[in-house]
Write an enzyme that holds these catalytic residues in place. Structure first.
Site, PDB file in Angstrom:
ATOM      1  N   ILE A  12       0.837  -1.215   0.000  1.00  0.00           N
ATOM      2  CA  ILE A  12       0.000   0.000   0.000  1.00  0.00           C
ATOM      3  C   ILE A  12       0.868   1.260   0.000  1.00  0.00           C
ATOM      4  O   ILE A  12       0.636   2.192  -0.774  1.00  0.00           O
ATOM      5  CB  ILE A  12      -0.944   0.022   1.224  1.00  0.00           C
ATOM      6  N   TYR A 142      -2.078  -8.218  17.016  1.00  0.00           N
ATOM      7  CA  TYR A 142      -1.914  -7.237  15.933  1.00  0.00           C
ATOM      8  C   TYR A 142      -2.967  -6.127  16.057  1.00  0.00           C
ATOM      9  O   TYR A 142      -2.654  -4.947  15.958  1.00  0.00           O
ATOM     10  CB  TYR A 142      -2.004  -7.956  14.575  1.00  0.00           C
ATOM     11  N   ARG A 209     -15.592 -10.238   4.875  1.00  0.00           N
ATOM     12  CA  ARG A 209     -14.712  -9.083   5.030  1.00  0.00           C
ATOM     13  C   ARG A 209     -15.123  -7.996   4.052  1.00  0.00           C
ATOM     14  O   ARG A 209     -15.883  -8.235   3.118  1.00  0.00           O
ATOM     15  CB  ARG A 209     -13.259  -9.464   4.717  1.00  0.00           C
TER      16      ARG A 209
HETATM   17  N1  LIG Z   1      -3.163  -4.888   3.505  1.00  0.00           N
HETATM   18  C1  LIG Z   1      -4.261  -4.671   4.195  1.00  0.00           C
HETATM   19  O1  LIG Z   1      -5.339  -5.175   3.841  1.00  0.00           O
HETATM   20  C2  LIG Z   1      -4.238  -3.784   5.416  1.00  0.00           C
HETATM   21  C3  LIG Z   1      -5.401  -3.680   6.189  1.00  0.00           C
HETATM   22  C4  LIG Z   1      -5.397  -2.869   7.324  1.00  0.00           C
HETATM   23  C5  LIG Z   1      -4.258  -2.140   7.650  1.00  0.00           C
HETATM   24  N2  LIG Z   1      -3.123  -2.268   6.888  1.00  0.00           N
HETATM   25  C6  LIG Z   1      -1.940  -1.504   7.284  1.00  0.00           C
HETATM   26  O2  LIG Z   1      -1.376  -0.902   6.145  1.00  0.00           O
HETATM   27  C7  LIG Z   1       0.036  -0.824   6.304  1.00  0.00           C
HETATM   28  C8  LIG Z   1       0.739  -1.377   5.059  1.00  0.00           C
HETATM   29  O3  LIG Z   1       0.380  -2.745   4.881  1.00  0.00           O
HETATM   30  P1  LIG Z   1       0.701  -3.556   3.549  1.00  0.00           P
HETATM   31  O4  LIG Z   1      -0.424  -4.496   3.331  1.00  0.00           O
HETATM   32  O5  LIG Z   1       1.103  -2.620   2.467  1.00  0.00           O
HETATM   33  O6  LIG Z   1       1.912  -4.454   4.023  1.00  0.00           O
HETATM   34  P2  LIG Z   1       3.440  -4.553   3.498  1.00  0.00           P
HETATM   35  O7  LIG Z   1       4.072  -5.646   4.279  1.00  0.00           O
HETATM   36  O8  LIG Z   1       3.468  -4.654   2.020  1.00  0.00           O
HETATM   37  O9  LIG Z   1       4.014  -3.147   3.932  1.00  0.00           O
HETATM   38  C9  LIG Z   1       4.634  -2.920   5.175  1.00  0.00           C
HETATM   39  C10 LIG Z   1       5.956  -2.244   4.903  1.00  0.00           C
HETATM   40  O10 LIG Z   1       6.566  -1.937   6.145  1.00  0.00           O
HETATM   41  C11 LIG Z   1       7.929  -2.370   6.099  1.00  0.00           C
HETATM   42  N3  LIG Z   1       8.319  -2.697   7.475  1.00  0.00           N
HETATM   43  C12 LIG Z   1       7.871  -3.723   8.246  1.00  0.00           C
HETATM   44  N4  LIG Z   1       8.467  -3.705   9.445  1.00  0.00           N
HETATM   45  C13 LIG Z   1       9.311  -2.641   9.435  1.00  0.00           C
HETATM   46  C14 LIG Z   1      10.218  -2.102  10.382  1.00  0.00           C
HETATM   47  N5  LIG Z   1      10.383  -2.669  11.594  1.00  0.00           N
HETATM   48  N6  LIG Z   1      10.944  -1.012  10.038  1.00  0.00           N
HETATM   49  C15 LIG Z   1      10.785  -0.432   8.823  1.00  0.00           C
HETATM   50  N7  LIG Z   1       9.945  -0.892   7.889  1.00  0.00           N
HETATM   51  C16 LIG Z   1       9.213  -1.991   8.186  1.00  0.00           C
HETATM   52  C17 LIG Z   1       7.949  -3.561   5.175  1.00  0.00           C
HETATM   53  O11 LIG Z   1       9.234  -3.813   4.606  1.00  0.00           O
HETATM   54  C18 LIG Z   1       6.919  -3.150   4.131  1.00  0.00           C
HETATM   55  O12 LIG Z   1       7.513  -2.415   3.080  1.00  0.00           O
HETATM   56  C19 LIG Z   1       0.372  -1.578   7.587  1.00  0.00           C
HETATM   57  O13 LIG Z   1       0.540  -0.623   8.621  1.00  0.00           O
HETATM   58  C20 LIG Z   1      -0.866  -2.406   7.860  1.00  0.00           C
HETATM   59  O14 LIG Z   1      -1.055  -2.641   9.239  1.00  0.00           O
HETATM   60  C21 LIG Z   1      -3.093  -3.079   5.791  1.00  0.00           C
END
Ligand SMILES: NC(=O)c1ccc[n+]([C@@H]2O[C@H](COP(=O)([O-])OP(=O)(O)OC[C@H]3O[C@@H](n4cnc5c(N)ncnc54)[C@H](O)[C@@H]3O)[C@@H](O)[C@H]2O)c1
Length: 277
Positions: A12, A142, A209
């Site tokens: 995202i 989480y 969902r």
């Molecule tokens: N995908 C979904 O459906 C969804 C739903 C609700 C909330 N979210 C939130 O959206 C955000 C992005 O999710 P996503 O689906 O793109 O996941 P993703 O895993 O693709 O993105 C997370 C990013 O954070 C980086 N990351 C993880 N731990 C880290 C750390 N300790 N230090 C620095 N960087 C770190 C990862 O390398 C990755 O690029 C998250 O905060 C997630 O909780 C996502």
């Protein structure tokens, strides 16, 4: 504007970065590349590789880049891992985020946009679609860790005048979602079906969902640059879709003939949630 997107190499976050760059903003990405990928980062953005749990690394990044806005997407996102090791989850999602908030305070960040979760926060839907007033009963560590930062943001605005917008995402899908990950049923099923493999469903497939396309999430982040100050807002379609519905749709789109495999339900996952945006 100068905008720091944490997790901007992820699914995202990288789309959010693309949008901000396209709008002419100066963008930096802070990401440890644990699940994100270097090639997802827009070439016009500055990539700082660092771990959120390393408070010196995040401090250096904020001190040097001096963002006006921080858009926080970096997180430990694996629900199952959070159930197995809640402390590991909390280290990134609570302590790491607190280090980031400390740096925001020291370096005059004006606004904080936070990618929270609606899907993992409300617990089992008592009324649907769930509004922001729905009771908060996370059923996984989480969900607890993601929600905890919302409290800090509310407080930080009062104590330190850092404005915020919390965006509570539902299940997001779209390009760059990891088909080999633990979450993201659409990407996983498409990946399997394209390889001629049967999708595995945990439980009876009737879990419901709210699935939102990533471009809509990006649009919400764009709007949050100038609107929604001090608000916690659901994103969503207001429509519940079951995993069985998804399999049916994908089978027809991809002309896949096999049937899904059904396995034991996973702990920490709710049965029905969809969101009133
Ligand atoms: N995908 C979904 O459906 C969804 C739903 C609700 C909330 N979210 C939130 O959206 C955000 C992005 O999710 P996503 O689906 O793109 O996941 P993703 O895993 O693709 O993105 C997370 C990013 O954070 C980086 N990351 C993880 N731990 C880290 C750390 N300790 N230090 C620095 N960087 C770190 C990862 O390398 C990755 O690029 C998250 O905060 C997630 O909780 C996502």
């Amino acid at each position: 504007m100068r905008i720091l997107v944490t997790g901007g190499a992820g699914f995202i976050g990288s789309h959010v970065v693309d949008q901000f760059v396209e709008q002419g903003h100066e963008v930096a990405v802070f990401d440890d590349l644990s699940s994100g990928r270097r090639e997802f980062v827009n070439p016009k953005a500055r990539l700082v590789v660092g771990d959120l749990t390393d408070s010196n690394a995040i401090e250096r990044c904020v001190a040097e880049f001096r963002p006006e806005v921080v858009d926080h997407h970096a997180a430990q996102i694996d629900v199952r891992r959070s159930v197995e090791d809640p402390a590991l989850d909390a280290r990134t999602n609570i302590l790491g985020a607190l280090a980031l908030l400390g740096s925001c305070r020291r370096h005059g960040v004006r606004k904080f946009i936070y990618a929270s979760t609606g899907g993992a926060l409300y617990g089992e839907g008592r009324f649907l679609p769930a509004t922001e007033d729905h009771p908060i009963n996370p059923e996984s560590p989480y969900g607890v860790s993601k929600h905890t930062l919302e409290h800090y943001l509310y407080l930080w605005k009062r104590l330190h005048n850092l404005d915020y917008t919390v965006l509570r995402y539902p299940n997001v899908y779209g390009p760059r979602q990891n088909p080999h990950g633990e979450a993201g049923v659409n990407a996983i099923f498409i990946g399997l079906m394209l390889r001629g493999k049967r999708p595995r469903i945990f439980g009876d497939g009737e879990q419901v969902r709210d699935y939102l396309y990533v471009a809509d999430v990006v649009e919400a982040n764009r709007l949050a640059l100038s609107k929604g100050g001090g608000e916690m807002l659901n994103l969503g379609t207001g429509v519940g879709t079951s995993v069985n519905d998804i399999v049916r749709e994908l089978k027809s789109i991809l002309a896949f003939e096999g049937e899904a495999l059904y396995e034991a339900p996973r702990p920490g996952e709710v049965k029905r949630i969809y969101l009133d945006a």
